[in-house]
Design an enzyme around this catalytic site. Structure first.
Site, PDB file in Angstrom:
ATOM      1  N   SER A 113       0.795  -1.224   0.000  1.00 18.73           N
ATOM      2  CA  SER A 113       0.000   0.000   0.000  1.00 18.73           C
ATOM      3  C   SER A 113       0.829   1.276   0.000  1.00 18.73           C
ATOM      4  O   SER A 113       1.605   1.491  -0.908  1.00 18.73           O
ATOM      5  CB  SER A 113      -0.959  -0.039   1.188  1.00 18.73           C
ATOM      6  N   HIS A 114       0.704   2.086   1.052  1.00 19.97           N
ATOM      7  CA  HIS A 114       1.358   3.399   1.078  1.00 19.97           C
ATOM      8  C   HIS A 114       2.817   3.309   1.520  1.00 19.97           C
ATOM      9  O   HIS A 114       3.509   4.316   1.556  1.00 19.97           O
ATOM     10  CB  HIS A 114       0.593   4.315   2.027  1.00 19.97           C
ATOM     11  N   ASP A 277      -3.047   6.234  -3.271  1.00 17.89           N
ATOM     12  CA  ASP A 277      -1.857   5.621  -2.688  1.00 17.89           C
ATOM     13  C   ASP A 277      -1.317   4.480  -3.555  1.00 17.89           C
ATOM     14  O   ASP A 277      -1.786   4.260  -4.681  1.00 17.89           O
ATOM     15  CB  ASP A 277      -2.146   5.123  -1.267  1.00 17.89           C
ATOM     16  N   ASP A 279      -1.631   1.220  -3.776  1.00 16.89           N
ATOM     17  CA  ASP A 279      -2.530   0.216  -4.349  1.00 16.89           C
ATOM     18  C   ASP A 279      -3.905   0.768  -4.727  1.00 16.89           C
ATOM     19  O   ASP A 279      -4.819  -0.008  -5.039  1.00 16.89           O
ATOM     20  CB  ASP A 279      -2.679  -0.979  -3.397  1.00 16.89           C
ATOM     21  N   ASP A 281      -6.319   2.340  -3.056  1.00 17.50           N
ATOM     22  CA  ASP A 281      -7.532   2.286  -2.234  1.00 17.50           C
ATOM     23  C   ASP A 281      -7.737   3.532  -1.372  1.00 17.50           C
ATOM     24  O   ASP A 281      -8.788   3.697  -0.773  1.00 17.50           O
ATOM     25  CB  ASP A 281      -7.586   0.997  -1.386  1.00 17.50           C
ATOM     26  N   ARG A 282      -6.727   4.415  -1.323  1.00 19.41           N
ATOM     27  CA  ARG A 282      -6.903   5.623  -0.514  1.00 19.41           C
ATOM     28  C   ARG A 282      -7.139   6.837  -1.400  1.00 19.41           C
ATOM     29  O   ARG A 282      -6.808   6.823  -2.584  1.00 19.41           O
ATOM     30  CB  ARG A 282      -5.653   5.895   0.315  1.00 19.41           C
ATOM     31  N   LYS A 376     -11.780  -0.283   0.302  1.00 20.90           N
ATOM     32  CA  LYS A 376     -11.816   1.154   0.100  1.00 20.90           C
ATOM     33  C   LYS A 376     -11.351   1.438  -1.316  1.00 20.90           C
ATOM     34  O   LYS A 376     -10.648   0.618  -1.900  1.00 20.90           O
ATOM     35  CB  LYS A 376     -10.992   1.880   1.153  1.00 20.90           C
TER      36      LYS A 376
HETATM   37  C1  VG1 Z   1      -3.281   1.825   8.449  1.00 20.76           C
HETATM   38  C2  VG1 Z   1      -4.471   2.733   8.643  1.00 20.76           C
HETATM   39  C3  VG1 Z   1      -5.763   1.945   8.501  1.00 20.76           C
HETATM   40  C4  VG1 Z   1      -5.781   1.231   7.134  1.00 20.76           C
HETATM   41  C5  VG1 Z   1      -4.523   0.394   6.992  1.00 20.76           C
HETATM   42  C6  VG1 Z   1      -4.416  -0.231   5.616  1.00 20.76           C
HETATM   43  O1  VG1 Z   1      -3.268   0.827   9.451  1.00 20.76           O
HETATM   44  O2  VG1 Z   1      -4.425   3.365   9.906  1.00 20.76           O
HETATM   45  O3  VG1 Z   1      -6.865   2.812   8.639  1.00 20.76           O
HETATM   46  O4  VG1 Z   1      -6.903   0.413   7.031  1.00 20.76           O
HETATM   47  O5  VG1 Z   1      -3.362   1.202   7.181  1.00 20.76           O
HETATM   48  O6  VG1 Z   1      -4.481   0.740   4.619  1.00 20.76           O
HETATM   49  P1  VG1 Z   1      -2.347   0.916  10.753  1.00 20.76           P
HETATM   50  O7  VG1 Z   1      -2.566  -0.373  11.503  1.00 20.76           O
HETATM   51  O8  VG1 Z   1      -0.957   1.130  10.291  1.00 20.76           O
HETATM   52  O9  VG1 Z   1      -2.841   2.121  11.506  1.00 20.76           O
HETATM   53  V1  VG1 Z   1      -3.781   0.422   3.125  1.00 20.76           V
HETATM   54  O10 VG1 Z   1      -4.089   1.694   2.154  1.00 20.76           O
HETATM   55  O11 VG1 Z   1      -2.332  -0.035   3.628  1.00 20.76           O
HETATM   56  O12 VG1 Z   1      -4.454  -1.046   2.551  1.00 20.76           O
HETATM   57 CO    CO Z   2      -3.667   1.259   0.270  1.00 19.01          CO
END
Ligand code: VG1
Ligand code: CO
Length: 543
Positions: A113-114, A277, A279, A281-282, A376
């Protein structure tokens, strides 16, 4: 074709976190590591014989290698059809859609992801189930249990699949289809939104900047925003997916999408700025001179969704993760629909969406989505904003102003303390947890604690209980501090501190967030001893 059994043994930590298994690339490159995890997923997956599985990733470094591994393991495990995004590319929401559309058994999303990419960056594998959503906790726990006693993985000997050539080939009687990553997703978006109305607004002068951050949404945004909606070329910036995301963090927040933020605050700002982001989804939404906090975006979208064809019948309910501000709760109240508060992570929304108890969901971390998929969806949120602006014919800033003057405003900020020693982070949380009983009635400056707890969630659909999901400290008048440790980091621990203050419609709705939250920020340090435990006087990231 001969199925080969490769002896293996449990090793390394393979526990899925908030969003799948996420580790350094070097960890995934160890022999057997990715294979063990993928085989563990398939070992706990029923109905795989002759079933369909979807695979794709955000294009980061190591994506193609793991796709080839996963294809071989899937063939050896008896799947009948494997759908792979061309070039190994599929955004997270696109995978969710393909699983649903093709009634697949599940899908593998290769993404961290990010988190940053590249040989020294991060890699990740998420497993989504047949509803299209992230595997719920009972599945991730079964996968983890299997990684702890795995003794073999299965594969077949076959040449690498050409991931770039669209079409179907048969490998050992298994159909491997390389599909266009964008086409089905774009069609789904056309079915939800009034593209004509948006096209008219664009023709009438609506302008935008979209930062794809060299991540997966580039091709999706180009096709939808530029080709189908008529935004001019160069509306999509950083639109080519790169293995290292151009050495930036593909995290659409005010720190990593600084260029976009500066553009939107300057004299050349288009009407709306958006980013997504790694992948896809954000989403980040910024109006001309007006940043929209993700928690507010959820509330504003929910309040206006009925103006858009896909949601014209109204919403069944709203769900938000616990640390997300209560702005959406006020909209739910006004609409007379339920609002659910779930633990962090999209996997907790799946049951509510499947049971048709909610239509729109969101998280403070810039994730918003609806019942159209089970993830998302960054571009979906951008298109929903565009469609609403096109119908209401107002600016982002006026829409926000209008919203706050009706519902009041939840000032909100998140402070992240990154790469801290795990023992220190756990020490802080344990001490805070131990003090919960004595906090109510305590005053921090002008703020008096009303209640404090460690959030526990009972899933209203299946009754599953998830404990220890973050510490909430509630003050009079709707102010709140939440403390939790991240489940997505790959270096030490990350402490997240979420700060929120409610100001009613007749109050100060145009203040500076930092000023409005100053007392709460001081209270956060006082009650958790952030500096004492971590030796840090300021957060690393403020979003
Ligand atoms: C973070 C965010 C959470 C989100 C998760 C995955 O998790 O706070 O809201 O669902 O990333 O997002 P954490 O446990 O680091 O707070 V993504 O865009 O990585 O699929
Ligand atoms: Co993501």
């Amino acid at each position: 074709m001969m199925i080969k059994t490769i002896p293996s043994a449990p090793f390394g930590d393979q526990k899925p976190g908030t969003s799948g298994l996420r580790k350094k690339v070097q960890v995934f490159q160890q022999p057997n590591y990715a294979e063990n995890f993928i085989q563990s997923v398939f070992d706990v997956t029923d109905d795989k014989t002759n079933g369909t599985i979807v695979m794709g990733g955000d294009g980061r470094y190591h994506n193609r290698t793991v796709i080839q591994q996963a294809i071989r393991i899937a063939i050896a495990n008896g799947f009948g059809r494997i759908l792979v995004g061309q070039g190994g590319i599929l955004s997270t929401p696109a995978v969710s859609h393909l699983i649903r559309k093709h009634e697949a058994v599940g899908g593998l999303i290769l993404s961290a992801s990010h988190n940053p990419g590249g040989p020294d960056g991060d890699f990740g594998i998420k497993y989504n189930i047949s509803n299209g959503g992230p595997a719920p906790e009972k599945v991730t726990e079964a996968i983890y249990a299997r990684t702890k006693n795995i003794d073999r993985w299965l594969t077949v000997e076959t040449a690498d699949i050409d991931l770039d050539r669209l079409g179907e080939i048969s490998v050992a009687g298994v159909s491997v289809q390389i599909v266009d990553p964008v086409a089905d997703y774009a069609e789904l978006m056309e079915s939800l939104f009034d593209f004509d109305a948006i096209r008219k607004a664009v023709a009438g002068g609506l302008t935008m900047a979209f930062d794809a951050m060299h991540a997966v949404t580039g091709p999706y945004a180009k096709e939808i925003l530029e080709h189908r909606l008529g935004f001019p070329p160069a509306t999509v910036r950083n639109g080519i997916p790169l293995e290292d995301f151009g050495r930036r963090h593909p995290d659409p927040n005010l720190v990593n999408a600084r260029d976009l933020y500066d553009l939107m605050m300057g004299p050349q700002a288009p009407d709306i700025g958006a980013a997504s982001d790694g992948d896809g989804d954000r989403n980040l939404i910024i109006g001309k001179g007006c940043f929209i906090a993700p928690s507010d975006s959820l509330a504003m979208l929910a309040a206006n969704a009925h103006l858009v064809p896909g949601y014209a019948a109204g919403l069944k309910g709203i769900a938000r993760s616990m640390p997300t501000s209560a702005a959406a709760d006020r909209v739910a109240e006004a609409l007379n629909i339920p609002c659910f508060e779930t633990p962090t992570g999209w996997k907790f929304f799946g049951n509510l969406l499947d049971a048709d108890m909610v239509t729109i969901c969101g998280e403070e971390s810039a994730g918003t989505g609806s019942n159209h998929v089970r993830e998302k969806d960054g571009l979906w949120a951008v298109l929903l904003w565009l469609n609403i602006l096109a119908v209401r014919k107002i600016s982002v800033a006026s829409l926000a102003q209008d919203h706050w003057s009706r519902f009041g405003r939840n000032y909100y900020v998140r402070h992240d303390y990154e790469a801290i020693e795990t023992a220190r982070a756990e020490g802080l949380m344990a001490e805070l947890d131990g003090s919960l009983g004595s906090l109510p009635g305590t005053k921090f400056g002008p703020l008096a604690v009303e209640a404090a707890d460690n959030f526990s969630y009972v899933d209203p659909v299946d009754g599953m209980v998830s404990d220890n999901q973050g510490i909430r400290i509630l003050f009079a008048g709707g102010s709140r501090i939440v403390f939790r440790l991240s489940g997505t980091g790959t270096k030490g621990a990350t402490l997240r501190v979420y700060l929120e203050r409610y100001e009613p419609a007749e109050g100060e709705i145009n203040g500076q967030t930092s000023e409005m939250l100053a007392d709460l920020i001081a209270a956060a340090d006082a009650c958790a001893g952030i500096e004492r435990h971590l030796g840090r006087t300021a957060p690393d990231v403020v979003t």
